[in-house]
Design a protein around this motif. Structure first.
Motif, PDB file in Angstrom:
ATOM      1  N   THR A  26      -3.025  -6.011   6.846  1.00  0.00           N
ATOM      2  CA  THR A  26      -2.041  -4.968   6.593  1.00  0.00           C
ATOM      3  C   THR A  26      -1.757  -4.176   7.863  1.00  0.00           C
ATOM      4  O   THR A  26      -0.619  -3.767   8.116  1.00  0.00           O
ATOM      5  CB  THR A  26      -2.519  -4.015   5.478  1.00  0.00           C
ATOM      6  OG1 THR A  26      -2.921  -4.787   4.338  1.00  0.00           O
ATOM      7  CG2 THR A  26      -1.415  -3.064   5.062  1.00  0.00           C
ATOM      8  N   VAL A  30       1.935  -3.499   9.293  1.00  0.00           N
ATOM      9  CA  VAL A  30       2.487  -2.159   9.492  1.00  0.00           C
ATOM     10  C   VAL A  30       2.798  -1.927  10.970  1.00  0.00           C
ATOM     11  O   VAL A  30       3.706  -1.177  11.316  1.00  0.00           O
ATOM     12  CB  VAL A  30       1.516  -1.078   8.956  1.00  0.00           C
ATOM     13  CG1 VAL A  30       2.054   0.324   9.212  1.00  0.00           C
ATOM     14  CG2 VAL A  30       1.293  -1.276   7.463  1.00  0.00           C
ATOM     15  N   GLN A  33       6.383  -2.227  12.092  1.00  0.00           N
ATOM     16  CA  GLN A  33       7.392  -1.205  11.815  1.00  0.00           C
ATOM     17  C   GLN A  33       7.929  -0.572  13.087  1.00  0.00           C
ATOM     18  O   GLN A  33       9.120  -0.333  13.221  1.00  0.00           O
ATOM     19  CB  GLN A  33       6.803  -0.113  10.910  1.00  0.00           C
ATOM     20  CG  GLN A  33       6.591  -0.529   9.470  1.00  0.00           C
ATOM     21  CD  GLN A  33       6.127   0.622   8.613  1.00  0.00           C
ATOM     22  OE1 GLN A  33       5.846   1.721   9.089  1.00  0.00           O
ATOM     23  NE2 GLN A  33       6.022   0.388   7.312  1.00  0.00           N
ATOM     24  N   ASN A  65      11.677  -3.018   3.779  1.00  0.00           N
ATOM     25  CA  ASN A  65      10.382  -2.488   3.376  1.00  0.00           C
ATOM     26  C   ASN A  65      10.534  -1.437   2.279  1.00  0.00           C
ATOM     27  O   ASN A  65       9.811  -1.437   1.277  1.00  0.00           O
ATOM     28  CB  ASN A  65       9.678  -1.891   4.594  1.00  0.00           C
ATOM     29  CG  ASN A  65       8.264  -1.433   4.301  1.00  0.00           C
ATOM     30  OD1 ASN A  65       7.945  -0.265   4.418  1.00  0.00           O
ATOM     31  ND2 ASN A  65       7.401  -2.360   3.921  1.00  0.00           N
ATOM     32  N   VAL A 123       5.212  -6.886   4.207  1.00  0.00           N
ATOM     33  CA  VAL A 123       4.577  -5.569   4.362  1.00  0.00           C
ATOM     34  C   VAL A 123       4.833  -4.712   3.123  1.00  0.00           C
ATOM     35  O   VAL A 123       3.956  -3.967   2.671  1.00  0.00           O
ATOM     36  CB  VAL A 123       5.105  -4.848   5.618  1.00  0.00           C
ATOM     37  CG1 VAL A 123       4.513  -3.451   5.724  1.00  0.00           C
ATOM     38  CG2 VAL A 123       4.759  -5.646   6.867  1.00  0.00           C
ATOM     39  N   SER A 126       2.160  -5.928   0.713  1.00  0.00           N
ATOM     40  CA  SER A 126       0.753  -5.770   1.094  1.00  0.00           C
ATOM     41  C   SER A 126       0.318  -4.317   1.238  1.00  0.00           C
ATOM     42  O   SER A 126      -0.823  -3.976   0.904  1.00  0.00           O
ATOM     43  CB  SER A 126       0.471  -6.522   2.400  1.00  0.00           C
ATOM     44  OG  SER A 126       1.234  -6.000   3.471  1.00  0.00           O
ATOM     45  N   MET A 127       1.201  -3.428   1.722  1.00  0.00           N
ATOM     46  CA  MET A 127       0.790  -2.043   1.947  1.00  0.00           C
ATOM     47  C   MET A 127       0.494  -1.296   0.644  1.00  0.00           C
ATOM     48  O   MET A 127      -0.597  -0.730   0.491  1.00  0.00           O
ATOM     49  CB  MET A 127       1.835  -1.298   2.776  1.00  0.00           C
ATOM     50  CG  MET A 127       1.389   0.108   3.169  1.00  0.00           C
ATOM     51  SD  MET A 127       2.511   0.909   4.340  1.00  0.00           S
ATOM     52  CE  MET A 127       3.986   1.105   3.315  1.00  0.00           C
ATOM     53  N   GLN A 131      -3.511  -0.114  -1.429  1.00  0.00           N
ATOM     54  CA  GLN A 131      -3.940   1.130  -2.056  1.00  0.00           C
ATOM     55  C   GLN A 131      -4.356   0.911  -3.496  1.00  0.00           C
ATOM     56  O   GLN A 131      -5.324   1.506  -3.971  1.00  0.00           O
ATOM     57  CB  GLN A 131      -2.817   2.160  -1.964  1.00  0.00           C
ATOM     58  CG  GLN A 131      -2.521   2.599  -0.533  1.00  0.00           C
ATOM     59  CD  GLN A 131      -1.376   3.593  -0.441  1.00  0.00           C
ATOM     60  OE1 GLN A 131      -0.371   3.449  -1.137  1.00  0.00           O
ATOM     61  NE2 GLN A 131      -1.510   4.594   0.389  1.00  0.00           N
ATOM     62  N   GLY A 150      -7.888   3.175   4.196  1.00  0.00           N
ATOM     63  CA  GLY A 150      -6.478   2.820   4.165  1.00  0.00           C
ATOM     64  C   GLY A 150      -5.672   3.616   5.170  1.00  0.00           C
ATOM     65  O   GLY A 150      -4.666   3.135   5.703  1.00  0.00           O
ATOM     66  N   VAL A 153      -4.844   2.170   8.506  1.00  0.00           N
ATOM     67  CA  VAL A 153      -3.671   1.305   8.563  1.00  0.00           C
ATOM     68  C   VAL A 153      -2.385   2.121   8.537  1.00  0.00           C
ATOM     69  O   VAL A 153      -1.530   2.005   9.417  1.00  0.00           O
ATOM     70  CB  VAL A 153      -3.685   0.306   7.381  1.00  0.00           C
ATOM     71  CG1 VAL A 153      -2.362  -0.429   7.287  1.00  0.00           C
ATOM     72  CG2 VAL A 153      -4.836  -0.666   7.534  1.00  0.00           C
ATOM     73  N   VAL A 154      -2.254   2.966   7.514  1.00  0.00           N
ATOM     74  CA  VAL A 154      -1.019   3.724   7.305  1.00  0.00           C
ATOM     75  C   VAL A 154      -0.755   4.691   8.450  1.00  0.00           C
ATOM     76  O   VAL A 154       0.387   4.903   8.860  1.00  0.00           O
ATOM     77  CB  VAL A 154      -1.072   4.492   5.967  1.00  0.00           C
ATOM     78  CG1 VAL A 154       0.182   5.321   5.761  1.00  0.00           C
ATOM     79  CG2 VAL A 154      -1.236   3.514   4.813  1.00  0.00           C
ATOM     80  N   ASN A 418       4.476   5.818  -2.600  1.00  0.00           N
ATOM     81  CA  ASN A 418       4.965   5.228  -1.357  1.00  0.00           C
ATOM     82  C   ASN A 418       6.487   5.296  -1.257  1.00  0.00           C
ATOM     83  O   ASN A 418       7.036   5.482  -0.169  1.00  0.00           O
ATOM     84  CB  ASN A 418       4.502   3.775  -1.237  1.00  0.00           C
ATOM     85  CG  ASN A 418       3.086   3.658  -0.708  1.00  0.00           C
ATOM     86  OD1 ASN A 418       2.829   3.820   0.483  1.00  0.00           O
ATOM     87  ND2 ASN A 418       2.154   3.405  -1.593  1.00  0.00           N
TER      88      ASN A 418
END
Length: 508
Positions: A26, A30, A33, A65, A123, A126-127, A131, A150, A153-154, A418
């Motif tokens: 992930t 990400v 982006q 996305n 993405v 998966s994102m 979560q 998490g 990643v975010v 999200n």
């Protein structure tokens, strides 16, 4: 000692390896982006395109996305976890490959964009799925730590993207004995290699940890979702280049998007098994927490989006150097996200949100008074302090939002949370870009002065730019202040939803 975790089939699995695979893959997704931000000039030369066309590399990724995130709730409910991740990783890798191997020809730009859209779809699955999985495979008392992981990643991936691509484009590098060239294609090679390894290992270590059921796809909801969220995001994306007055590319898409989103919401409320369960917003704690997350995102973007432009336009720094200046802040967020998650498990979100929003607001005030002579190290320190505040807010609030609802509703809660975050990002980017540009345009010196007195023209142009940046930073401060007020309405202690009812219990 915690019992060995088992999947939905009752078979034990290695949770640690599975989480590592999810986080690494992930992160690679990400990263895509923002990774092309510093490569825009290179793409313009390679494909013989203008700036607006080159920016589509990022615009279309964010659009695809944003459209996919609301759809992810359906996929999570319908497709087994292992196969859904394999599909997401496969789409992401295929999208990267198509983009990386696009011939450098003007008439092949469509192929480049197709790859970006395909990667964004991966993405977009998966994102939010990450979560949902975190909420379901960790017990409630460890959920903060899970969401903190998490946050690596975010939070970190988008911030590191421009710095990493700038470093790659700066010169050749040797990694693990392999020479990474300074071509824009190299931006994709390393993530592709990592993702290929994760994809293969996923056949053995990825397990079905989410229960699925045979839910029927509501085609109308899918159409309304794509048109609504896609049109809304497209309109706000166009504001920066076309301005608020453009009816065709800005106002019309936004209005159409709002209408279809409203139709979408009404339809979900009347469906027995909704495509996206918007009823999660009937939970007061979830709604307040989600609004607070949106304010945190908008406050963060209020500085994060404009600061690289300030550094490059006012201090005449390169894209790589400006990215390196912001890197400590990205690392700070990465370090603090798991720590903030552990703190949430002990004290809940309210205290952390009050402290985080307070730091975010206080740390933004000096940005409102930046000048062309402000020392770079001072900017780095301020930005790092702000990201400390963001980490104190973002992951605890996200964990609190997920904990406010039973784990069975996590897929819909994650998709809703999200989507709200994505919409907040689109709105604030459009708002700040347009306001900053309008202030600069209205305050810039006349063209006649450029010929008569170039030095005076340059000085006044810098002043006009600083006026725009300072207002942008002030708006970022306002969002932090609003978030601080909203945090007062959060319930004290740690919120844990009853898994069998809609009631919540409170720790501490």
């Amino acid at each position: 000692m915690h019992a060995q975790p088992v999947d939905v089939h009752g078979k034990p699995y290695n949770r640690t390896i599975m989480i590592v695979l999810i986080l690494v893959a992930t992160f690679a997704g990400v990263l895509m982006q923002t990774s092309l931000g510093t490569a825009i000039p290179t793409l313009m030369d390679a494909f013989d395109i203008n700036l607006a066309t080159a920016q589509q590399a990022t615009t279309w990724f964010l659009l695809a996305n944003g459209i996919m995130i609301p759809v992810s709730a359906y996929f999570t409910s319908r497709i087994p976890t292992k196969w859904l991740y394999l599909i997401a990783f496969g789409l992401l890798w295929a999208g990267m490959a198509i983009t990386a191997f696009t011939p450098e020809q003007h008439d092949m730009w469509w192929m480049f964009l197709s790859g970006r859209v395909l990667a964004a779809l991966g993405v977009g699955i998966s994102m939010p799925l990450m979560q949902v999985v975190m909420v379901n495979i960790f017990p409630a008392e460890q959920r903060g730590v899970a969401m903190g992981l998490g946050g690596l990643v975010v939070g970190m991936a988008p911030a590191i993207g421009p710095t990493l691509s700038g470093w790659i484009l700066d010169k050749n590098h040797v990694i693990l004995g392999l020479t990474i060239s300074d071509s824009w294609r190299s931006i994709f090679y390393l993530p592709m290699a990592v993702l290929a390894i994760v994809f293969i290992l996923s056949f053995f270590f990825m397990k079905d940890v989410l229960y699925t059921h045979d839910v029927k796809l509501d085609v109308l909801s899918l159409i309304y979702s794509i048109i609504g969220f896609g049109s809304f995001l497209l309109g706000f994306t166009n504001v920066g280049s076309d301005g608020w007055g453009d009816v065709k590319t800005v106002i019309a898409p936004i209005v159409i998007g709002i209408i279809f989103i409203a139709i979408f919401i009404v339809r979900q409320l009347h469906l027995t098994d909704p495509f996206l369960n918007v009823r999660v917003f009937m939970n007061k704690q979830f709604t307040i927490t989600t609004i607070a997350v949106m304010m945190a995102m908008m406050a963060m973007m209020g500085v994060e989006m404009m600061l690289p432009t300030y550094l490059q336009n006012i201090h005449n720094l390169s894209a790589l150097t400006s990215g390196l200046i912001l890197l400590p802040g990205a690392l700070m967020m990465g370090i603090m996200s798991p720590i903030a998650g552990m703190a949430y498990d002990k004290v809940g979100a309210r205290r952390l949100a009050l402290v985080g929003f307070g730091l975010l607001a206080i740390g933004t005030v000096p940005f409102m008074f930046l000048t062309a002579d402000t020392p770079i190290h001072f900017i780095t320190a301020l930005y790092t302090a702000r990201m400390f505040g963001v980490a104190m807010v973002m992951m605890p609030l996200t964990a609190s939002a997920m904990s406010a609802l039973p784990a069975a509703e996590a897929n819909h809660a994650t998709a809703s949370n999200n989507t709200a975050r994505q919409l907040a990002s689109a709105v604030v980017v459009a708002l700040l870009t347009s306001i900053t540009q309008n202030i600069i345009t209205n305050n810039k010196p006349s063209d006649a002065l450029r010929t008569a007195n170039p030095l005076s023209y340059g000085a006044k142009m810098i002043d006009a730019s600083m006026d725009g940046f300072q207002v942008s930073f002030f708006i970022g401060f306002l969002f932090a202040a609003i978030g601080l007020v909203i945090a007062l309405f959060l319930r004290k202690g740690k919120i844990i939803a009853d898994e069998t009812t809609d009631e919540m219990t409170k720790e501490n």
